[in-house]
Design a protein around this motif. Sequence first.
Motif, mmCIF file in Angstrom:
data_model
loop_
_atom_site.group_PDB
_atom_site.id
_atom_site.type_symbol
_atom_site.label_atom_id
_atom_site.label_comp_id
_atom_site.label_asym_id
_atom_site.label_seq_id
_atom_site.Cartn_x
_atom_site.Cartn_y
_atom_site.Cartn_z
ATOM 1 N N SER A 116 0.550 -14.465 -1.723
ATOM 2 C CA SER A 116 -0.670 -14.369 -0.924
ATOM 3 C C SER A 116 -0.534 -15.153 0.377
ATOM 4 C CB SER A 116 -1.857 -14.866 -1.731
ATOM 5 O OG SER A 116 -3.045 -14.703 -1.005
ATOM 6 N N ILE A 117 0.056 -16.331 0.306
ATOM 7 C CA ILE A 117 0.304 -17.143 1.505
ATOM 8 C C ILE A 117 1.215 -16.380 2.465
ATOM 9 C CG2 ILE A 117 1.490 -19.224 2.342
ATOM 10 C CD1 ILE A 117 0.394 -20.623 -0.212
ATOM 11 N N LEU A 118 2.234 -15.739 1.934
ATOM 12 C CA LEU A 118 3.134 -14.938 2.754
ATOM 13 C C LEU A 118 2.403 -13.737 3.348
ATOM 14 C CD1 LEU A 118 6.004 -14.409 3.774
ATOM 15 C CD2 LEU A 118 6.439 -13.184 1.645
ATOM 16 N N LYS A 119 1.635 -13.057 2.523
ATOM 17 C CA LYS A 119 0.914 -11.845 2.940
ATOM 18 C C LYS A 119 -0.073 -12.124 4.071
ATOM 19 C CE LYS A 119 -2.558 -9.583 0.821
ATOM 20 N NZ LYS A 119 -3.349 -8.834 -0.103
ATOM 21 N N THR A 120 -0.739 -13.266 4.024
ATOM 22 C CA THR A 120 -1.733 -13.593 5.042
ATOM 23 C C THR A 120 -1.122 -14.198 6.307
ATOM 24 O OG1 THR A 120 -2.137 -15.753 4.031
ATOM 25 C CG2 THR A 120 -3.590 -13.933 3.365
ATOM 26 N N GLY A 121 0.195 -14.383 6.303
ATOM 27 C CA GLY A 121 0.863 -14.920 7.484
ATOM 28 C C GLY A 121 0.769 -16.427 7.610
ATOM 29 N N LYS A 122 0.376 -17.105 6.542
ATOM 30 C CA LYS A 122 0.227 -18.561 6.590
ATOM 31 C C LYS A 122 1.511 -19.300 6.200
ATOM 32 C CE LYS A 122 -4.709 -18.378 5.929
ATOM 33 N NZ LYS A 122 -5.839 -18.614 5.089
ATOM 34 N N ALA A 123 2.512 -18.573 5.744
ATOM 35 C CA ALA A 123 3.780 -19.192 5.355
ATOM 36 C C ALA A 123 4.516 -19.665 6.608
ATOM 37 C CB ALA A 123 4.634 -18.204 4.573
ATOM 38 N N LYS A 124 5.164 -20.790 6.505
ATOM 39 C CA LYS A 124 5.940 -21.336 7.615
ATOM 40 C C LYS A 124 7.402 -20.921 7.534
ATOM 41 C CE LYS A 124 2.518 -23.611 9.363
ATOM 42 N NZ LYS A 124 1.833 -23.048 10.494
ATOM 43 N N ALA A 125 7.836 -20.479 6.347
ATOM 44 C CA ALA A 125 9.239 -20.099 6.149
ATOM 45 C C ALA A 125 9.337 -19.188 4.930
ATOM 46 C CB ALA A 125 10.092 -21.347 5.929
ATOM 47 N N ILE A 126 10.464 -18.476 4.844
ATOM 48 C CA ILE A 126 10.762 -17.677 3.663
ATOM 49 C C ILE A 126 12.271 -17.745 3.429
ATOM 50 C CG2 ILE A 126 10.894 -15.535 5.018
ATOM 51 C CD1 ILE A 126 9.904 -14.049 2.505
ATOM 52 N N ARG A 127 12.646 -17.940 2.194
ATOM 53 C CA ARG A 127 14.068 -17.967 1.850
ATOM 54 C C ARG A 127 14.619 -16.551 1.901
ATOM 55 N NH1 ARG A 127 12.907 -21.862 -2.937
ATOM 56 N NH2 ARG A 127 13.433 -23.844 -1.974
ATOM 57 N N PHE A 128 15.874 -16.441 2.313
ATOM 58 C CA PHE A 128 16.515 -15.129 2.332
ATOM 59 C C PHE A 128 16.553 -14.520 0.940
ATOM 60 C CE2 PHE A 128 19.103 -15.965 6.430
ATOM 61 C CZ PHE A 128 18.082 -15.446 7.197
ATOM 62 N N SER A 129 16.740 -15.344 -0.075
ATOM 63 C CA SER A 129 16.782 -14.823 -1.445
ATOM 64 C C SER A 129 15.424 -14.236 -1.840
ATOM 65 C CB SER A 129 17.197 -15.914 -2.428
ATOM 66 O OG SER A 129 16.301 -17.012 -2.368
ATOM 67 N N THR A 130 14.345 -14.844 -1.377
ATOM 68 C CA THR A 130 12.999 -14.321 -1.650
ATOM 69 C C THR A 130 12.784 -13.015 -0.899
ATOM 70 O OG1 THR A 130 12.147 -16.562 -1.952
ATOM 71 C CG2 THR A 130 10.531 -14.829 -1.500
ATOM 72 N N ALA B 32 0.828 -1.203 0.000
ATOM 73 C CA ALA B 32 0.000 0.000 0.000
ATOM 74 C C ALA B 32 0.868 1.260 0.000
ATOM 75 C CB ALA B 32 -0.936 -0.002 1.201
ATOM 76 N N LYS B 33 1.935 1.260 0.804
ATOM 77 C CA LYS B 33 2.830 2.421 0.863
ATOM 78 C C LYS B 33 3.498 2.685 -0.482
ATOM 79 C CE LYS B 33 4.137 2.460 5.736
ATOM 80 N NZ LYS B 33 5.241 2.300 6.696
ATOM 81 N N ARG B 34 3.804 1.615 -1.194
ATOM 82 C CA ARG B 34 4.487 1.745 -2.491
ATOM 83 C C ARG B 34 3.498 1.826 -3.658
ATOM 84 N NH1 ARG B 34 7.855 2.762 0.897
ATOM 85 N NH2 ARG B 34 9.835 1.702 1.119
ATOM 86 N N LYS B 35 2.202 1.769 -3.328
ATOM 87 C CA LYS B 35 1.145 1.799 -4.345
ATOM 88 C C LYS B 35 1.396 0.737 -5.418
ATOM 89 C CE LYS B 35 -0.156 6.636 -3.771
ATOM 90 N NZ LYS B 35 0.558 7.040 -2.610
ATOM 91 N N MET B 36 1.650 -0.485 -4.942
ATOM 92 C CA MET B 36 1.956 -1.600 -5.834
ATOM 93 C C MET B 36 0.970 -2.730 -5.556
ATOM 94 S SD MET B 36 5.541 -3.732 -6.219
ATOM 95 C CE MET B 36 6.511 -2.269 -6.475
ATOM 96 N N SER B 37 0.545 -3.390 -6.598
ATOM 97 C CA SER B 37 -0.368 -4.524 -6.434
ATOM 98 C C SER B 37 0.433 -5.805 -6.219
ATOM 99 C CB SER B 37 -1.249 -4.675 -7.673
ATOM 100 O OG SER B 37 -0.482 -5.125 -8.766
ATOM 101 N N LEU B 38 -0.243 -6.814 -5.716
ATOM 102 C CA LEU B 38 0.371 -8.122 -5.535
ATOM 103 C C LEU B 38 0.826 -8.686 -6.877
ATOM 104 C CD1 LEU B 38 0.833 -9.749 -2.943
ATOM 105 C CD2 LEU B 38 -1.164 -11.096 -3.520
ATOM 106 N N THR B 39 0.056 -8.421 -7.918
ATOM 107 C CA THR B 39 0.404 -8.877 -9.264
ATOM 108 C C THR B 39 1.707 -8.236 -9.738
ATOM 109 O OG1 THR B 39 -1.936 -9.140 -9.763
ATOM 110 C CG2 THR B 39 -0.440 -9.094 -11.635
ATOM 111 N N GLU B 40 1.850 -6.925 -9.525
ATOM 112 C CA GLU B 40 3.085 -6.226 -9.923
ATOM 113 C C GLU B 40 4.287 -6.790 -9.177
ATOM 114 O OE1 GLU B 40 2.812 -1.705 -10.589
ATOM 115 O OE2 GLU B 40 1.111 -2.200 -9.267
ATOM 116 N N LEU B 41 4.134 -6.989 -7.861
ATOM 117 C CA LEU B 41 5.230 -7.538 -7.071
ATOM 118 C C LEU B 41 5.579 -8.941 -7.547
ATOM 119 C CD1 LEU B 41 7.196 -7.195 -4.718
ATOM 120 C CD2 LEU B 41 5.422 -8.136 -3.214
ATOM 121 N N SER B 42 4.567 -9.724 -7.836
ATOM 122 C CA SER B 42 4.766 -11.083 -8.332
ATOM 123 C C SER B 42 5.621 -11.088 -9.601
ATOM 124 C CB SER B 42 3.414 -11.741 -8.605
ATOM 125 O OG SER B 42 3.567 -12.959 -9.268
ATOM 126 N N GLU B 43 5.333 -10.172 -10.507
ATOM 127 C CA GLU B 43 6.088 -10.081 -11.757
ATOM 128 C C GLU B 43 7.524 -9.617 -11.514
ATOM 129 O OE1 GLU B 43 3.634 -7.480 -14.097
ATOM 130 O OE2 GLU B 43 2.129 -9.045 -14.436
#
Length: 69
Positions: free
Chosen positions: A33-47, A12-23
């Motif tokens: 979306s899984i990450l955004k909703t807090g349902k992710a169990k892990a995230i790679r540092f590279s991600t 929201a601060k960057r005025k960017m959509s999830l689709t734009e970030l995905s690309e």
Amino acid sequence: MAIIVNLDVMLAKRKMSLTELSEKVDITISNLSILKTGKAKAIRFSTLEAICEALDCQPGEILEYKQEV
């Protein structure tokens, strides 16, 4: 869970959509979306690095620790 993901706030601060970030980051919308909703169990540092680069932010602006009471 004590780790809060503030990805929606940064988008929201960057005025960017999830689709734009995905690309920009080359991650599927469903995985973001899984990450955004807090349902992710892990995230790679590279991600995390790619997301921070795309949103021009620090990891602490996306991830927050809240102590459970």
